[in-house]
Enzyme design. Structure first.
Site, PDB file in Angstrom:
ATOM      1  N   TYR A 134       0.848  -1.212   0.000  1.00 61.23           N
ATOM      2  CA  TYR A 134       0.000   0.000   0.000  1.00 61.23           C
ATOM      3  C   TYR A 134       0.875   1.251   0.000  1.00 61.23           C
ATOM      4  O   TYR A 134       0.606   2.212  -0.732  1.00 61.23           O
ATOM      5  CB  TYR A 134      -0.915  -0.044   1.230  1.00 61.23           C
ATOM      6  CG  TYR A 134      -1.589   1.260   1.580  1.00 61.23           C
ATOM      7  CD1 TYR A 134      -2.691   1.716   0.851  1.00 61.23           C
ATOM      8  CD2 TYR A 134      -1.148   2.038   2.652  1.00 61.23           C
ATOM      9  CE1 TYR A 134      -3.312   2.919   1.176  1.00 61.23           C
ATOM     10  CE2 TYR A 134      -1.757   3.232   2.989  1.00 61.23           C
ATOM     11  CZ  TYR A 134      -2.838   3.678   2.254  1.00 61.23           C
ATOM     12  OH  TYR A 134      -3.450   4.868   2.578  1.00 61.23           O
TER      13      TYR A 134
HETATM   14  P1  NAP Z   1     -12.653   5.250   3.321  1.00 60.74           P
HETATM   15  O1  NAP Z   1     -13.634   5.603   4.367  1.00 60.74           O
HETATM   16  O2  NAP Z   1     -12.385   3.810   3.019  1.00 60.74           O
HETATM   17  O3  NAP Z   1     -13.111   5.979   1.968  1.00 60.74           O
HETATM   18  C1  NAP Z   1     -12.603   5.661   0.741  1.00 60.74           C
HETATM   19  C2  NAP Z   1     -13.598   6.082  -0.319  1.00 60.74           C
HETATM   20  O4  NAP Z   1     -13.043   5.724  -1.601  1.00 60.74           O
HETATM   21  C3  NAP Z   1     -14.974   5.411  -0.210  1.00 60.74           C
HETATM   22  O5  NAP Z   1     -15.985   6.375  -0.231  1.00 60.74           O
HETATM   23  C4  NAP Z   1     -15.046   4.543  -1.449  1.00 60.74           C
HETATM   24  O6  NAP Z   1     -16.326   4.472  -2.035  1.00 60.74           O
HETATM   25  C5  NAP Z   1     -14.122   5.287  -2.404  1.00 60.74           C
HETATM   26  N1  NAP Z   1     -13.671   4.401  -3.473  1.00 60.74           N
HETATM   27  C6  NAP Z   1     -13.174   3.152  -3.374  1.00 60.74           C
HETATM   28  N2  NAP Z   1     -12.980   2.628  -4.587  1.00 60.74           N
HETATM   29  C7  NAP Z   1     -13.382   3.570  -5.483  1.00 60.74           C
HETATM   30  C8  NAP Z   1     -13.473   3.604  -6.899  1.00 60.74           C
HETATM   31  N3  NAP Z   1     -13.106   2.557  -7.657  1.00 60.74           N
HETATM   32  N4  NAP Z   1     -13.943   4.718  -7.491  1.00 60.74           N
HETATM   33  C9  NAP Z   1     -14.344   5.792  -6.752  1.00 60.74           C
HETATM   34  N5  NAP Z   1     -14.303   5.810  -5.401  1.00 60.74           N
HETATM   35  C10 NAP Z   1     -13.835   4.707  -4.779  1.00 60.74           C
HETATM   36  O7  NAP Z   1     -11.218   5.904   3.619  1.00 60.74           O
HETATM   37  P2  NAP Z   1     -10.857   7.100   4.631  1.00 60.74           P
HETATM   38  O8  NAP Z   1     -10.706   6.559   5.982  1.00 60.74           O
HETATM   39  O9  NAP Z   1     -11.776   8.230   4.375  1.00 60.74           O
HETATM   40  O10 NAP Z   1      -9.384   7.452   4.094  1.00 60.74           O
HETATM   41  C11 NAP Z   1      -9.204   8.421   3.091  1.00 60.74           C
HETATM   42  C12 NAP Z   1      -7.806   8.331   2.493  1.00 60.74           C
HETATM   43  O11 NAP Z   1      -6.811   8.379   3.496  1.00 60.74           O
HETATM   44  C13 NAP Z   1      -7.546   7.059   1.697  1.00 60.74           C
HETATM   45  O12 NAP Z   1      -6.857   7.442   0.490  1.00 60.74           O
HETATM   46  C14 NAP Z   1      -6.556   6.293   2.584  1.00 60.74           C
HETATM   47  O13 NAP Z   1      -5.707   5.508   1.789  1.00 60.74           O
HETATM   48  C15 NAP Z   1      -5.798   7.410   3.250  1.00 60.74           C
HETATM   49  N6  NAP Z   1      -5.144   7.116   4.528  1.00 60.74           N
HETATM   50  C16 NAP Z   1      -5.666   6.275   5.459  1.00 60.74           C
HETATM   51  C17 NAP Z   1      -5.027   6.092   6.698  1.00 60.74           C
HETATM   52  C18 NAP Z   1      -5.631   5.242   7.773  1.00 60.74           C
HETATM   53  O14 NAP Z   1      -5.108   5.268   8.906  1.00 60.74           O
HETATM   54  N7  NAP Z   1      -6.681   4.507   7.514  1.00 60.74           N
HETATM   55  C19 NAP Z   1      -3.874   6.755   6.987  1.00 60.74           C
HETATM   56  C20 NAP Z   1      -3.348   7.616   6.035  1.00 60.74           C
HETATM   57  C21 NAP Z   1      -4.007   7.804   4.827  1.00 60.74           C
HETATM   58  P3  NAP Z   1     -17.568   3.668  -1.339  1.00 60.74           P
HETATM   59  O15 NAP Z   1     -18.032   4.577  -0.242  1.00 60.74           O
HETATM   60  O16 NAP Z   1     -18.537   3.515  -2.464  1.00 60.74           O
HETATM   61  O17 NAP Z   1     -17.014   2.379  -0.835  1.00 60.74           O
END
Ligand code: NAP
Length: 215
Positions: A130
């Site tokens: 990732y």
């Molecule tokens: P999240 O709740 O999983 O949201 C991700 C969104 O991306 C969801 O709304 C999902 O749509 C959408 N998505 C997935 N596949 C897609 C596609 N093919 N086309 C269009 N949209 C799509 O993630 P989050 O917690 O808000 O995190 C936001 C960002 O921060 C991500 O990029 C993640 O990698 C990054 N991040 C995460 C962490 C962590 O601790 N978790 C740390 C640093 C950075 P659906 O709602 O339809 O499923």
């Protein structure tokens, strides 16, 4: 600014939607994947468009058309496999950059991951694939003509935001609320000190505005 938000139904995305809904400076078009999600947004007075990062660049450009800025906060999540990490977090992200250029949206704010620029920091990490994907998406963004900002938050938590953050090229590992990530992303849109810059982001002592000005 007219802002197209990719990942508007996500946990960070929903918080950005709330901020932009109340903003006097920006208007929002939320990009989501399903009719149901689009309807829910429209019912609360938001503009929404259905598009998928696994679709073509042209389809994504159609969603972006008319916007000044793109915010990317989508992600395939931890429940899907490495195929989706490649297809969404890397290829989908890069397609959205090509689409932004095609549609003439010059500003692009990427939600990346903590220390994605620094291979040494994740060389032994269980989520190394990732991190590799986030690393290369960011590197490709930096080669485009887009006026980018790359925000690299630490571990995301769902506690209430404090509005106090730390932002710098390199920070010690920690956590940050999704609400404060959303605030930082929105504030970055027009903070010129973040243009063509990337930074780690953590909860901290400065207001978001101070942290971005003093990067
Ligand atoms: P999240 O709740 O999983 O949201 C991700 C969104 O991306 C969801 O709304 C999902 O749509 C959408 N998505 C997935 N596949 C897609 C596609 N093919 N086309 C269009 N949209 C799509 O993630 P989050 O917690 O808000 O995190 C936001 C960002 O921060 C991500 O990029 C993640 O990698 C990054 N991040 C995460 C962490 C962590 O601790 N978790 C740390 C640093 C950075 P659906 O709602 O339809 O499923």
């Amino acid at each position: 600014m007219k802002v197209l938000l990719i990942g508007a139904n996500g946990q960070v995305g929903k918080r950005i939607v709330r901020l932009l809904k109340d903003s006097n400076d920006h208007t929002l078009r939320a990009m989501v994947r399903s009719e149901e999600q689009a309807e829910a947004l429209k019912n609360s007075g938001m503009e929404a468009v259905i598009s998928n990062l696994e679709g073509s660049v042209e389809e994504i450009a159609e969603a972006i058309k008319g916007s000044d800025a793109v915010i990317f906060t989508a992600g395939s999540g931890s429940k899907t496999g490495p195929d989706k990490t490649l297809l969404v977090d890397l290829d989908g992200a890069v397609k959205s950059m090509e689409a932004a250029e095609m549609a003439g949206a010059k500003r692009y704010v990427m939600v990346s991951a903590f220390q994605a620029h620094n291979r040494d920091s994740w060389k032994d990490s269980p989520i190394k694939p990732y991190m590799v994907v986030k690393h290369y998406a960011d590197r490709i963004l930096m080669t485009t003509d887009l006026n980018y900002t790359i925000v690299r938050p630490g571990g995301l938590i769902n506690e209430n935001g404090t509005g106090r953050v730390a932002a710098a090229e390199n920070l010690d590992r920690g956590t940050i609320s999704r609400e404060d990530v959303a605030r930082t992303v929105v504030a970055s849109l027009t903070e010129e000190n973040t243009y063509k810059r990337s930074f780690d982001l953590m909860s901290g002592d400065s207001t978001v505005e101070e942290a971005l000005k003093n990067l």
